[in-house]
Write an enzyme that holds these catalytic residues in place. Structure first.
Site, mmCIF file in Angstrom:
data_model
loop_
_atom_site.group_PDB
_atom_site.id
_atom_site.type_symbol
_atom_site.label_atom_id
_atom_site.label_comp_id
_atom_site.label_asym_id
_atom_site.label_seq_id
_atom_site.Cartn_x
_atom_site.Cartn_y
_atom_site.Cartn_z
ATOM 1 N N TYR A 54 0.829 -1.218 0.000
ATOM 2 C CA TYR A 54 0.000 0.000 0.000
ATOM 3 C C TYR A 54 0.865 1.271 0.000
ATOM 4 O O TYR A 54 0.445 2.284 -0.560
ATOM 5 C CB TYR A 54 -1.008 -0.020 1.159
ATOM 6 C CG TYR A 54 -2.107 -1.033 0.886
ATOM 7 C CD1 TYR A 54 -3.148 -0.724 0.006
ATOM 8 C CD2 TYR A 54 -2.075 -2.306 1.431
ATOM 9 C CE1 TYR A 54 -4.128 -1.656 -0.295
ATOM 10 C CE2 TYR A 54 -3.054 -3.247 1.142
ATOM 11 C CZ TYR A 54 -4.073 -2.910 0.277
ATOM 12 O OH TYR A 54 -5.040 -3.841 -0.032
ATOM 13 N N GLN A 89 -14.861 2.304 -6.216
ATOM 14 C CA GLN A 89 -14.161 1.175 -5.581
ATOM 15 C C GLN A 89 -12.690 1.531 -5.419
ATOM 16 O O GLN A 89 -11.927 0.780 -4.811
ATOM 17 C CB GLN A 89 -14.263 -0.071 -6.466
ATOM 18 C CG GLN A 89 -15.688 -0.554 -6.667
ATOM 19 C CD GLN A 89 -15.762 -1.534 -7.828
ATOM 20 O OE1 GLN A 89 -15.577 -2.728 -7.658
ATOM 21 N NE2 GLN A 89 -16.032 -1.040 -9.021
ATOM 22 N N ASN A 90 -12.288 2.666 -5.970
ATOM 23 C CA ASN A 90 -10.872 3.033 -5.960
ATOM 24 C C ASN A 90 -10.480 3.626 -4.619
ATOM 25 O O ASN A 90 -11.242 4.360 -3.999
ATOM 26 C CB ASN A 90 -10.562 4.034 -7.078
ATOM 27 C CG ASN A 90 -10.847 3.448 -8.451
ATOM 28 O OD1 ASN A 90 -10.978 2.234 -8.576
ATOM 29 N ND2 ASN A 90 -10.939 4.292 -9.446
ATOM 30 N N ASP A 92 -7.717 5.493 -4.478
ATOM 31 C CA ASP A 92 -6.966 6.726 -4.780
ATOM 32 C C ASP A 92 -7.873 7.941 -4.610
ATOM 33 O O ASP A 92 -9.082 7.815 -4.405
ATOM 34 C CB ASP A 92 -6.365 6.651 -6.200
ATOM 35 C CG ASP A 92 -7.431 6.651 -7.302
ATOM 36 O OD1 ASP A 92 -8.217 7.625 -7.383
ATOM 37 O OD2 ASP A 92 -7.490 5.679 -8.085
ATOM 38 N N HIS A 107 -14.381 1.033 -0.824
ATOM 39 C CA HIS A 107 -13.254 0.163 -0.450
ATOM 40 C C HIS A 107 -12.196 0.925 0.358
ATOM 41 O O HIS A 107 -11.051 0.480 0.448
ATOM 42 C CB HIS A 107 -12.623 -0.470 -1.696
ATOM 43 C CG HIS A 107 -13.497 -1.512 -2.333
ATOM 44 N ND1 HIS A 107 -13.267 -2.052 -3.586
ATOM 45 C CD2 HIS A 107 -14.632 -2.129 -1.894
ATOM 46 C CE1 HIS A 107 -14.207 -2.935 -3.871
ATOM 47 N NE2 HIS A 107 -15.058 -3.001 -2.871
ATOM 48 N N CYS A 115 -6.719 2.081 13.046
ATOM 49 C CA CYS A 115 -6.161 1.234 14.102
ATOM 50 C C CYS A 115 -7.001 -0.039 14.184
ATOM 51 O O CYS A 115 -8.209 0.027 14.425
ATOM 52 C CB CYS A 115 -6.174 1.960 15.454
ATOM 53 S SG CYS A 115 -5.692 0.872 16.815
ATOM 54 N N CYS A 118 -8.551 -0.274 18.012
ATOM 55 C CA CYS A 118 -9.624 0.574 18.562
ATOM 56 C C CYS A 118 -10.461 1.264 17.487
ATOM 57 O O CYS A 118 -11.374 2.026 17.799
ATOM 58 C CB CYS A 118 -9.042 1.614 19.522
ATOM 59 S SG CYS A 118 -8.218 2.995 18.708
ATOM 60 N N SER A 175 -14.515 -4.164 -13.872
ATOM 61 C CA SER A 175 -14.657 -5.449 -14.556
ATOM 62 C C SER A 175 -15.913 -6.208 -14.145
ATOM 63 O O SER A 175 -16.273 -7.195 -14.773
ATOM 64 C CB SER A 175 -13.431 -6.321 -14.268
ATOM 65 O OG SER A 175 -13.330 -6.555 -12.874
ATOM 66 N N ALA A 217 -11.565 5.669 -20.964
ATOM 67 C CA ALA A 217 -12.344 6.582 -20.116
ATOM 68 C C ALA A 217 -11.965 8.047 -20.324
ATOM 69 O O ALA A 217 -12.820 8.929 -20.264
ATOM 70 C CB ALA A 217 -12.153 6.197 -18.649
#
Ligand code: OAD
Length: 233
Positions: A54, A89-90, A92, A107, A115, A118, A175, A217
């Site tokens: 990530y 769903q991105n 970014d 997402h 965390c 907690c 997709s 796109a």
């Protein structure tokens, strides 16, 4: 009254900004094992590897710029006289950097940390460390605030309501391989919405859409948004 529009985006809308998709040739899931980097079990096994994955994606995001497709969706949101709900769903932030408002990140987001002990959330640093303590409870269980396989996507109640009120549903650059997002077209159609897919190729759920607009796109999203706004200029 202008239609309620609900838009769902996936990795394909960020592809031309230089962020890799998951399932296209050479995509992220051909380079990494999804079980290792996108499941709670993978994180429990090797948090360092998950943070590495990530952190790299966050670095790519910070180096990327939104393109004309992201900008067109922000323009549509600004000028459309009805409601435009943007679900992505991105993980970014290219929609926001193009000027979109109230983006629903089902997402999660690379720019946020969570965390695992907690559930406190805060802005993620560019490089997250596996043993960094939570600023609230000090547990060394910091994770990116993203949704992994086996976890429930965020904001599902709000999304369900938007879909039930949609008159037009548009899926862009996804997709149709991952549920629940892949099921949104059926939900919107059931509520009476017209459905359009804008994608490089027909998706796995293409048969459920009324209309297909096939191609990149960055070109097709601005053309579609301009057609929507044209009579109102
Ligand atoms: P995928 O990688 O599964 O699909 C990307 C889609 O975008 C494909 O159908 C491509 O044909 C299309 N595409 C590629 N380039 C495009 C372009 N320039 N213009 C238009 N379309 C283009 O990505 P998603 O559907 O977003 O979840 O994947 C869904 C989820 O699976 C992700 O959110 C992620 C992943 O595993 C998690 O990690 C939980």
């Amino acid at each position: 009254m202008a239609d309620n529009i609900v838009i769902l985006t996936g990795a394909g809308i960020s592809a031309e900004s230089g962020l890799g998709t998951f399932r296209d040739a050479g995509g992220l899931w051909s380079q990494y094992d999804l079980e290792d980097v996108a499941t709670p079990e993978g994180f429990a096994r090797d948090p360092g590897l998950v943070h590495e994955f990530y952190n790299a994606r966050r670095a790519n995001m910070l180096a990327a710029r939104p393109h004309a497709g992201h900008e067109a969706l922000a323009r549509l949101q600004r000028h459309w006289p009805g409601r435009v709900t943007l679900i992505t769903q991105n993980i970014d932030d290219l929609h926001e950097r193009a000027g979109a408002r109230d983006v629903i990140h089902m997402h999660g987001e690379l720019s946020r940390a969570l965390c695992a002990a907690c559930e406190h959330r805060w802005d993620a640093p560019a490089e997250m460390q596996p043993d960094a303590p939570c600023p609230q409870c000090a547990a060394p269980q910091t994770r990116p605030d993203v949704v992994w396989f086996g976890e429930i996507p965020y904001h599902m109640e709000r999304i369900g309501k938007a879909l039930s009120e949609a008159q037009l549903f548009v899926a862009i650059g996804t997709s149709g391989a991952v549920y629940p997002a892949a099921g949104f077209v059926a939900e919107a159609a059931q509520a009476g919405a017209r459905t359009i897919e804008i994608n490089l190729e027909r998706s796995e759920v293409a048969g459920l859409f009324d209309e297909h607009i096939l191609g990149p796109a960055s070109q097709l999203v601005p053309e579609w948004a301009d057609r929507m706004l044209e009579p109102r200029r």
